[in-house]
Motif scaffolding. Sequence first.
Motif, PDB file in Angstrom:
ATOM      1  N   LEU A   1       0.829  -1.201   0.000  1.00 41.39           N
ATOM      2  CA  LEU A   1       0.000   0.000   0.000  1.00 41.39           C
ATOM      3  C   LEU A   1       0.868   1.258   0.000  1.00 41.39           C
ATOM      4  N   LEU A   2       0.481   2.246  -0.798  1.00 38.55           N
ATOM      5  CA  LEU A   2       1.207   3.506  -0.869  1.00 38.55           C
ATOM      6  C   LEU A   2       0.433   4.610  -0.152  1.00 38.55           C
ATOM      7  N   PRO A   3       1.097   5.416   0.666  1.00 40.12           N
ATOM      8  CA  PRO A   3       0.413   6.511   1.366  1.00 40.12           C
ATOM      9  C   PRO A   3      -0.278   7.482   0.428  1.00 40.12           C
ATOM     10  N   GLU A   4       0.307   7.709  -0.750  1.00 40.39           N
ATOM     11  CA  GLU A   4      -0.273   8.657  -1.706  1.00 40.39           C
ATOM     12  C   GLU A   4      -1.650   8.214  -2.179  1.00 40.39           C
ATOM     13  N   VAL A   5      -1.855   6.902  -2.238  1.00 43.86           N
ATOM     14  CA  VAL A   5      -3.164   6.393  -2.655  1.00 43.86           C
ATOM     15  C   VAL A   5      -4.208   6.674  -1.578  1.00 43.86           C
ATOM     16  N   ILE A   6      -3.833   6.483  -0.326  1.00 40.11           N
ATOM     17  CA  ILE A   6      -4.751   6.794   0.772  1.00 40.11           C
ATOM     18  C   ILE A   6      -5.163   8.262   0.703  1.00 40.11           C
ATOM     19  N   ASP A   7      -4.193   9.133   0.562  1.00 38.27           N
ATOM     20  CA  ASP A   7      -4.458  10.569   0.500  1.00 38.27           C
ATOM     21  C   ASP A   7      -5.363  10.910  -0.670  1.00 38.27           C
TER      22      ASP A   7
ATOM     23  N   LEU B   1     -17.127   5.437  -7.859  1.00 42.69           N
ATOM     24  CA  LEU B   1     -16.334   4.312  -8.327  1.00 42.69           C
ATOM     25  C   LEU B   1     -15.289   4.831  -9.303  1.00 42.69           C
ATOM     26  N   ILE B   2     -14.038   4.840  -8.875  1.00 43.90           N
ATOM     27  CA  ILE B   2     -12.986   5.424  -9.705  1.00 43.90           C
ATOM     28  C   ILE B   2     -12.205   4.315 -10.412  1.00 43.90           C
ATOM     29  N   ASP B   3     -11.978   4.523 -11.696  1.00 45.68           N
ATOM     30  CA  ASP B   3     -11.221   3.552 -12.477  1.00 45.68           C
ATOM     31  C   ASP B   3      -9.803   3.446 -11.921  1.00 45.68           C
ATOM     32  N   THR B   4      -9.323   2.227 -11.796  1.00 46.12           N
ATOM     33  CA  THR B   4      -7.988   2.042 -11.238  1.00 46.12           C
ATOM     34  C   THR B   4      -6.905   2.747 -12.049  1.00 46.12           C
ATOM     35  N   ASP B   5      -7.156   2.978 -13.329  1.00 50.75           N
ATOM     36  CA  ASP B   5      -6.152   3.680 -14.141  1.00 50.75           C
ATOM     37  C   ASP B   5      -5.891   5.094 -13.623  1.00 50.75           C
ATOM     38  N   ILE B   6      -6.876   5.678 -12.938  1.00 57.04           N
ATOM     39  CA  ILE B   6      -6.690   7.026 -12.380  1.00 57.04           C
ATOM     40  C   ILE B   6      -5.608   7.015 -11.296  1.00 57.04           C
ATOM     41  N   LEU B   7      -5.397   5.842 -10.688  1.00 52.69           N
ATOM     42  CA  LEU B   7      -4.389   5.741  -9.633  1.00 52.69           C
ATOM     43  C   LEU B   7      -2.968   5.552 -10.172  1.00 52.69           C
ATOM     44  N   ARG B   8      -2.842   5.220 -11.452  1.00 56.33           N
ATOM     45  CA  ARG B   8      -1.527   4.852 -11.979  1.00 56.33           C
ATOM     46  C   ARG B   8      -0.480   5.967 -11.927  1.00 56.33           C
TER      47      ARG B   8
ATOM     48  N   ILE C   1       0.205   7.775  -9.493  1.00 57.88           N
ATOM     49  CA  ILE C   1       0.835   7.722  -8.170  1.00 57.88           C
ATOM     50  C   ILE C   1       1.185   6.289  -7.758  1.00 57.88           C
ATOM     51  N   ASP C   2       0.605   5.312  -8.421  1.00 62.86           N
ATOM     52  CA  ASP C   2       0.871   3.905  -8.120  1.00 62.86           C
ATOM     53  C   ASP C   2       0.864   3.139  -9.442  1.00 62.86           C
ATOM     54  N   PRO C   3       1.929   3.266 -10.226  1.00 58.79           N
ATOM     55  CA  PRO C   3       1.934   2.748 -11.602  1.00 58.79           C
ATOM     56  C   PRO C   3       1.583   1.268 -11.725  1.00 58.79           C
TER      57      PRO C   3
ATOM     58  N   LEU D   1      -0.176  -0.395  -9.460  1.00 56.84           N
ATOM     59  CA  LEU D   1      -1.356  -0.641  -8.615  1.00 56.84           C
ATOM     60  C   LEU D   1      -1.029  -1.603  -7.469  1.00 56.84           C
ATOM     61  N   LEU D   2       0.133  -1.388  -6.872  1.00 53.90           N
ATOM     62  CA  LEU D   2       0.554  -2.239  -5.762  1.00 53.90           C
ATOM     63  C   LEU D   2      -0.376  -2.116  -4.562  1.00 53.90           C
ATOM     64  N   SER D   3      -0.995  -0.952  -4.399  1.00 56.21           N
ATOM     65  CA  SER D   3      -1.879  -0.732  -3.251  1.00 56.21           C
ATOM     66  C   SER D   3      -3.098  -1.638  -3.269  1.00 56.21           C
ATOM     67  N   LEU D   4      -3.422  -2.151  -4.443  1.00 57.45           N
ATOM     68  CA  LEU D   4      -4.603  -3.002  -4.585  1.00 57.45           C
ATOM     69  C   LEU D   4      -4.263  -4.487  -4.511  1.00 57.45           C
ATOM     70  N   ARG D   5      -3.002  -4.782  -4.268  1.00 63.96           N
ATOM     71  CA  ARG D   5      -2.547  -6.170  -4.269  1.00 63.96           C
ATOM     72  C   ARG D   5      -2.697  -6.776  -2.879  1.00 63.96           C
ATOM     73  N   ASN D   6      -3.646  -7.703  -2.753  1.00 62.36           N
ATOM     74  CA  ASN D   6      -3.837  -8.439  -1.497  1.00 62.36           C
ATOM     75  C   ASN D   6      -3.130  -9.783  -1.588  1.00 62.36           C
ATOM     76  N   LEU D   7      -2.606 -10.230  -0.469  1.00 59.01           N
ATOM     77  CA  LEU D   7      -1.845 -11.478  -0.448  1.00 59.01           C
ATOM     78  C   LEU D   7      -2.712 -12.604   0.103  1.00 59.01           C
ATOM     79  N   ASN D   8      -2.989 -13.593  -0.738  1.00 60.64           N
ATOM     80  CA  ASN D   8      -3.848 -14.694  -0.325  1.00 60.64           C
ATOM     81  C   ASN D   8      -3.136 -16.038  -0.277  1.00 60.64           C
ATOM     82  N   SER D   9      -1.990 -16.137  -0.933  1.00 63.44           N
ATOM     83  CA  SER D   9      -1.267 -17.409  -0.989  1.00 63.44           C
ATOM     84  C   SER D   9       0.200 -17.179  -0.655  1.00 63.44           C
TER      85      SER D   9
END
Length: 202
Positions: free
Chosen positions: A102-108, A165-172, A174-176, A178-186
Amino acid sequence: MQRGAIILCGGQSSRMGVDKALLPFGDETMLQRVVRIVGTQVTSKHTVVVASSQQELPELPTLVCRDDEEYRGPLAAMARGLAALPNDVEAVFITGCDAPLLLPEVIDFLFAELGSADAVVPHDAEHLHPLCAVYSVGVQERIEKQISQGQHSLYQFIKQLDANLIDTDILRPIDPELLSLRNLNSHDDYLSALAAAGFSTP
């Protein structure tokens, strides 16, 4: 706007096989890392970690509350966290403990996009990302109503909101990646995230 945050860590971690919150990530646990990152944007006194009733936790600077019932899903955990927040909080960032990139800039950015909406939720062609999102605390009553009706779907709940609902591309910008959206399940997800963060893998 008075910011708050809720970090969910009480899931079963069934695919990971061990409690994700306690996995080492550098010189801290994954939960501690997420708490630290969130803490760059939200003060610890306005941050709640929601854990299961008997879950072992590392030392944390935040408020901690426990689920009344085990494993009822993220919507119930959100309601528990909202109820534990100080009364002056107006909007809350919600994430899981399994988002160590997660990146702080995405939270902001997400807080800045809330405006008068009930929520700001990233989405792409296939998925909503409700656990990297900002919600008005005013949604608490509607969460509790839905749960009282036996409905625990977070996705169904979001459909009822006035959500931005914001398109994830809008986040790129600041987070090229999209690491902030990566959840770890395995375990493979975990090893990949360690490598992305520059840590050696076990």
